[in-house]
Write a protein that holds these residues in place. Structure first.
Motif, short mmCIF file in Angstrom:
data_model
loop_
_atom_site.label_atom_id
_atom_site.label_comp_id
_atom_site.label_asym_id
_atom_site.label_seq_id
_atom_site.Cartn_x
_atom_site.Cartn_y
_atom_site.Cartn_z
N GLU A 198 0.81 -1.21 0.00
CA GLU A 198 0.00 0.00 0.00
C GLU A 198 0.85 1.27 0.00
N GLY A 199 2.12 1.14 -0.34
CA GLY A 199 3.02 2.29 -0.33
C GLY A 199 2.77 3.24 -1.49
N ASP A 200 3.51 4.34 -1.51
CA ASP A 200 3.39 5.37 -2.54
C ASP A 200 4.04 4.87 -3.82
N GLU A 201 3.26 4.74 -4.88
CA GLU A 201 3.79 4.19 -6.12
C GLU A 201 4.83 5.11 -6.75
N ARG A 202 4.88 6.36 -6.34
CA ARG A 202 5.88 7.28 -6.89
C ARG A 202 7.29 6.88 -6.45
N LEU A 203 7.40 6.16 -5.34
CA LEU A 203 8.71 5.63 -4.94
C LEU A 203 9.20 4.59 -5.95
N ALA A 204 8.29 3.71 -6.36
CA ALA A 204 8.65 2.71 -7.37
C ALA A 204 8.95 3.37 -8.71
N ARG A 205 8.20 4.41 -9.03
CA ARG A 205 8.43 5.12 -10.29
C ARG A 205 9.81 5.77 -10.28
N TYR A 206 10.20 6.30 -9.13
CA TYR A 206 11.52 6.92 -9.01
C TYR A 206 12.62 5.88 -9.25
N GLY A 207 12.52 4.73 -8.59
CA GLY A 207 13.52 3.68 -8.80
C GLY A 207 13.57 3.22 -10.24
N TYR A 208 12.41 3.12 -10.86
CA TYR A 208 12.30 2.71 -12.26
C TYR A 208 12.99 3.72 -13.17
N CYS A 209 12.70 5.00 -12.94
CA CYS A 209 13.26 6.05 -13.79
C CYS A 209 14.77 6.16 -13.64
N ILE A 210 15.25 6.18 -12.41
CA ILE A 210 16.69 6.34 -12.19
C ILE A 210 17.47 5.15 -12.74
N SER A 211 16.98 3.94 -12.49
CA SER A 211 17.73 2.77 -12.95
C SER A 211 17.77 2.69 -14.47
N THR A 212 16.73 3.18 -15.14
CA THR A 212 16.75 3.23 -16.61
C THR A 212 17.68 4.33 -17.09
N ALA A 213 17.58 5.51 -16.49
CA ALA A 213 18.39 6.65 -16.93
C ALA A 213 19.88 6.40 -16.78
N GLN A 265 15.90 7.73 -21.80
CA GLN A 265 16.68 7.88 -20.57
C GLN A 265 16.67 9.32 -20.06
N ILE A 266 16.77 10.26 -20.98
CA ILE A 266 16.73 11.67 -20.59
C ILE A 266 15.38 12.02 -19.99
N ALA A 267 14.31 11.59 -20.65
CA ALA A 267 12.97 11.88 -20.14
C ALA A 267 12.76 11.28 -18.76
N MET A 268 13.27 10.07 -18.55
CA MET A 268 13.08 9.41 -17.25
C MET A 268 13.97 10.03 -16.18
N TYR A 290 14.65 13.30 -16.10
CA TYR A 290 13.92 14.52 -15.73
C TYR A 290 12.71 14.19 -14.86
N GLU A 291 12.03 13.08 -15.19
CA GLU A 291 10.88 12.70 -14.37
C GLU A 291 11.32 12.34 -12.95
N ALA A 292 12.44 11.66 -12.84
CA ALA A 292 12.96 11.32 -11.51
C ALA A 292 13.29 12.58 -10.72
N GLU A 293 13.88 13.57 -11.39
CA GLU A 293 14.20 14.82 -10.71
C GLU A 293 12.93 15.51 -10.23
N SER A 294 11.88 15.44 -11.04
CA SER A 294 10.61 16.05 -10.65
C SER A 294 10.03 15.34 -9.43
N LEU A 295 10.08 14.02 -9.43
CA LEU A 295 9.58 13.25 -8.28
C LEU A 295 10.39 13.56 -7.03
N ARG A 296 11.68 13.66 -7.20
CA ARG A 296 12.53 13.95 -6.06
C ARG A 296 12.29 15.36 -5.53
#
Length: 376
Positions: free
Chosen positions: A304-319, A359-362, A364-370
């Motif tokens: 039940e955690g915040d899915e944005r945490l998973a999105r951050y890990g996804y984006c950074i590891s891809t980038a 990778q660039i888009a992800m 930037y998305e990670a930076e926005s989430l952070r």
């Protein structure tokens, strides 16, 4: 016994081990083997620590019945001093230690691993891993990749809801940091190529990449704040087998680690773009559908955690896979400017540009989430 050995392995000296493995496969049934074959399996992308992969197969005679059997034999070896380090992402003994520990015996039904029959140290310093041959197919379609992402989400979520994280010392604890360090060490140096390139898109990529590398330690450190899960970290197409009964079997656990949520999915997405498995014109569609499927699997397991945490890990590891692909792009683009009619170079440069744009888009998305400070 007739042995058709099409390899340089001294398999003729391993009959007792072969019988022991087949007993583990079929149980304590009395049987005989009159003949078998040993072939080397072709693999153009062997890990540095893998000396070879072999297929042993034949028929056994039992109760007046002839039955087929098949075993995969993987031979692993020490490769370099860095890979002797237990903390290294490619520590050469990790898979052998994993099989000996029986840790994979406790996987859920959502993801499976091949049965291992024997782990055997050799006098030449190699280790032989005798294991089950898994029959099935590799993912080709978006639907199949989504199915795998869904199962991966279920697998990861178990370690956030019901299962304890393994604490064995040989399980990698900072996989992405180790991998990026090694990749930067062995990737081409882009500096000499950038000076001669006229491509404005690549110049833009290079400026972004310089900023990324300046902040790489901070980005890697931020991953340690994510919820931790057990991760496979080598989810290329041929390490993910879909069986006829709709099970997912993952092979080649050499990179197994404790990672942040989303990291394993980023490796899966990034690796299969790089391998050319995901079509270039579907990168964005896969990016979003894989994450949706992953989160759906996590929710079904009760996370039940915040899915944005998973999105951050996804984006950074891809980038961060760009630490290998941007230098490669610069090198190939320089070759292309010297040989502009080379169609293979044209295709690969185009593909790398599309991958790096994702990778660039992800990034930037990670930076926005952070920037929104979701406990990162």
């Amino acid at each position: 016994m007739i042995i058709n050995n099409n390899t340089s392995l001294p398999i003729e000296k391993k009959i007792d081990q072969l019988y022991a493995c087949i007993h583990k496969m079929i149980g304590e049934i009395i049987f005989e083997i009159d003949a078998f074959t040993c072939d080397a399996l072709e693999n153009k992308t062997l890990n540095f620590t893998t000396k070879g992969i072999y297929h042993l197969y034949g028929f056994l005679q039992t109760n007046n019945e002839q039955l087929p059997w098949s075993i995969i034999l993987k031979v692993i070896k020490s490769d370099s001093e860095e890979k002797d380090d237990i903390k290294h992402h490619n520590y050469w003994r990790r898979e052998a230690l994993l099989f000996e520990s029986k840790l994979l015996d406790h996987l859920s039904g959502y993801i499976q691993a091949p049965n291992t029959y024997l782990v055997e140290e050799q006098n030449d310093g190699t280790i032989w891993l005798w294991m089950e041959q898994v029959n099935g197919r590799f993912a080709q379609s978006k639907e199949q990749f989504n199915f795998i992402a869904h199962r991966l989400g279920m697998f990861n979520a178990e370690y956030l809801t019901t299962k304890a994280i393994p604490d064995e010392a040989w399980v990698c604890k900072s996989w992405l940091k180790s991998w990026t360090t090694s990749s930067r060490k062995y990737a081409p140096n882009p500096g000499p190529y950038i000076i001669q390139l006229q491509d404005e898109e690549i110049k833009y990529i290079w400026e972004w990449f310089k900023e990324l590398t300046e902040e790489i330690n901070e980005k890697l450190a931020s991953l340690s704040d994510l919820p931790r899960v057990l991760a496979h970290q080598d989810l290329g197409q041929k390490n993910m087998i879909l069986t006829p009964n709709d099970q997912l079997v993952l092979i080649d656990w050499q990179f197994m680690s404790i990672s942040g949520i989303g990291e394993d999915l980023g490796k899966m997405f990034g690796a299969n773009m790089s391998l050319g498995i995901i079509p270039t014109d579907q990168y964005e569609a896969y990016r979003d559908s894989l994450f949706y499927s992953y989160i759906k699997g996590m929710r079904e397991m009760g996370w039940e955690g915040d899915e944005r945490l998973a999105r951050y890990g996804y984006c950074i590891s891809t980038a961060l896979r760009s630490v290998w692909e941007v230098p490669q792009l610069c090198s190939l683009a320089a070759q292309l400017e010297s040989n502009p009619t080379n169609s293979k170079l044209q295709e690969r440069v185009y593909q790398l540009k599309q991958i790096i744009n994702i990778q660039i888009a992800m990034d930037y998305e990670a930076e926005s989430l952070r920037g929104h400070n979701y406990s990162l």
